[in-house]
Design an enzyme around this catalytic site. Structure first.
Site, PDB file in Angstrom:
ATOM      1  N   CYS A  81       0.864  -1.321  -0.318  1.00 41.85           N
ATOM      2  CA  CYS A  81       0.028   0.205  -0.121  1.00 41.85           C
ATOM      3  C   CYS A  81       1.295   1.288   0.073  1.00 41.85           C
ATOM      4  O   CYS A  81       1.392   1.715  -0.993  1.00 41.85           O
ATOM      5  CB  CYS A  81      -0.987   0.176   1.096  1.00 41.85           C
ATOM      6  N   HIS A 184      -3.427  -5.103   1.633  1.00 35.19           N
ATOM      7  CA  HIS A 184      -2.240  -5.803   2.796  1.00 35.19           C
ATOM      8  C   HIS A 184      -2.388  -6.941   3.488  1.00 35.19           C
ATOM      9  O   HIS A 184      -3.197  -6.870   4.182  1.00 35.19           O
ATOM     10  CB  HIS A 184      -2.640  -4.639   4.475  1.00 35.19           C
ATOM     11  N   GLU A 186      -0.460  -7.956   5.202  1.00 37.21           N
ATOM     12  CA  GLU A 186      -0.282  -8.094   6.005  1.00 37.21           C
ATOM     13  C   GLU A 186      -1.102  -8.410   7.312  1.00 37.21           C
ATOM     14  O   GLU A 186      -1.207  -9.218   8.856  1.00 37.21           O
ATOM     15  CB  GLU A 186       0.599  -7.181   7.194  1.00 37.21           C
TER      16      GLU A 186
END
Length: 204
Positions: A81, A184, A186
Site C-alpha cells: 500500500c 495489505h 499483513e
C-alpha cells in the site's frame, strides 16, 4: 542455511503485522529505524501506513538517500500500500513536495480506490504468484489503496482485481528485487505474498 534477516521499516504503519507474517514464514525479523539497522538486513519491507508521513520521516531520519542507494545495488524490498507508493518512480494524486524512494518503473495513483470509508476486500487474479488450482482464491484487503496506472517493460504484473468496477486494475508488481502490492496481506492472514517475497530474497 541461516534464514535471511528481513527488516521492517519501523517509522510508521503496520510494522507488527508484517513482522508476525514474516516470522510465520520462517524469516528472522528486525525493525529498521537507523542507518546502522538498515545496513544489517538482507531485505526490507515497507509497511502500509501513510505514504506522506513515511516520506517525511525517511528524510528526517536521513534514511531516504541511503535506501535509494541500497535499492540501486540490489537490496530486495517489498512494499504494501503506502510501500507501493514509496517504491514507485512516479505518482499521481500526491501532495506538494511528496517524494518517493523509487526503483519501480511504475506510475502509481495514490488513493485510487477512495478514502478510508471506501475500504473493501476483493478477489484477485494472481497466477504469477504460483497458486495451485486447488488453492483458495486470494482475497485482498484494500485501505485507501493505490493502483498501478502505468508500468515499464521490465515490470512483471503479479495480480489484478478480478471482479467489480475495478476489474483489471494492477495491484501487485515485481521488478528485479522489488515487489509491491496495493493491498495489505499483513492483515489478511494470507501468507502467499510474504512467502513469494522470501523466495525472491533467497534467490539473490
Amino acid at each position: 542455511m541461516t534464514a535471511p534477516v528481513v527488516g521492517v521499516l519501523a517509522l510508521q504503519g503496520d510494522v507488527a503485522e508484517h513482522s508476525r507474517a514474516l516470522q510465520a514464514c520462517g524469516a528472522r525479523v528486525a525493525t529498521v529505524r537507523t542507518l546502522a539497522q538498515l545496513a544489517s538486513v538482507d531485505a526490507l519491507v515497507l509497511p502500509g501506513g501513510e505514504s506522506t508521513t513515511i516520506d517525511k520521516l525517511l528524510r528526517r531520519f536521513e534514511l531516504m538517500d541511503p535506501l535509494r542507494e541500497q535499492i540501486r545495488t540490489g537490496l530486495p524490498v517489498y512494499g504494501s500500500c503506502a510501500g507501493m507508493i514509496l517504491l514507485a518512480d512516479r505518482i499521481t494524486g500526491g501532495i506538494a513536495g511528496q517524494q518517493t524512494i523509487g526503483g519501480l518503473d511504475v506510475t502509481v495513483r495514490r488513493n485510487a480506490f477512495g478514502r478510508q470509508v471506501d475500504s473493501f476486500e476483493e478477489r484477485l487474479d494472481a497466477p504469477a504468484l504460483g497458486a495451485a488450482a486447488t488453492d483458495p482464491p486470494m482475497r485482498a484487503v484494500f485501505i485507501r489503496a493505490p493502483w498501478v496506472a502505468q508500468h515499464g517493460p521490465d515490470v512483471q504484473v503479479l495480480a489484478t482485481v478480478s471482479t467489480g468496477p475495478a476489474a483489471g486494475k494492477i495491484v501487485a508488481v515485481r521488478q528485479g528485487a522489488l515487489m509491491a502490492t496495493a493491498f495489505h496481506p499483513e492483515i489478511s492472514g494470507d501468507l502467499r505474498i510474504h512467502r513469494a517475497f522470501l523466495r525472491l530474497v533467497s534467490q539473490r
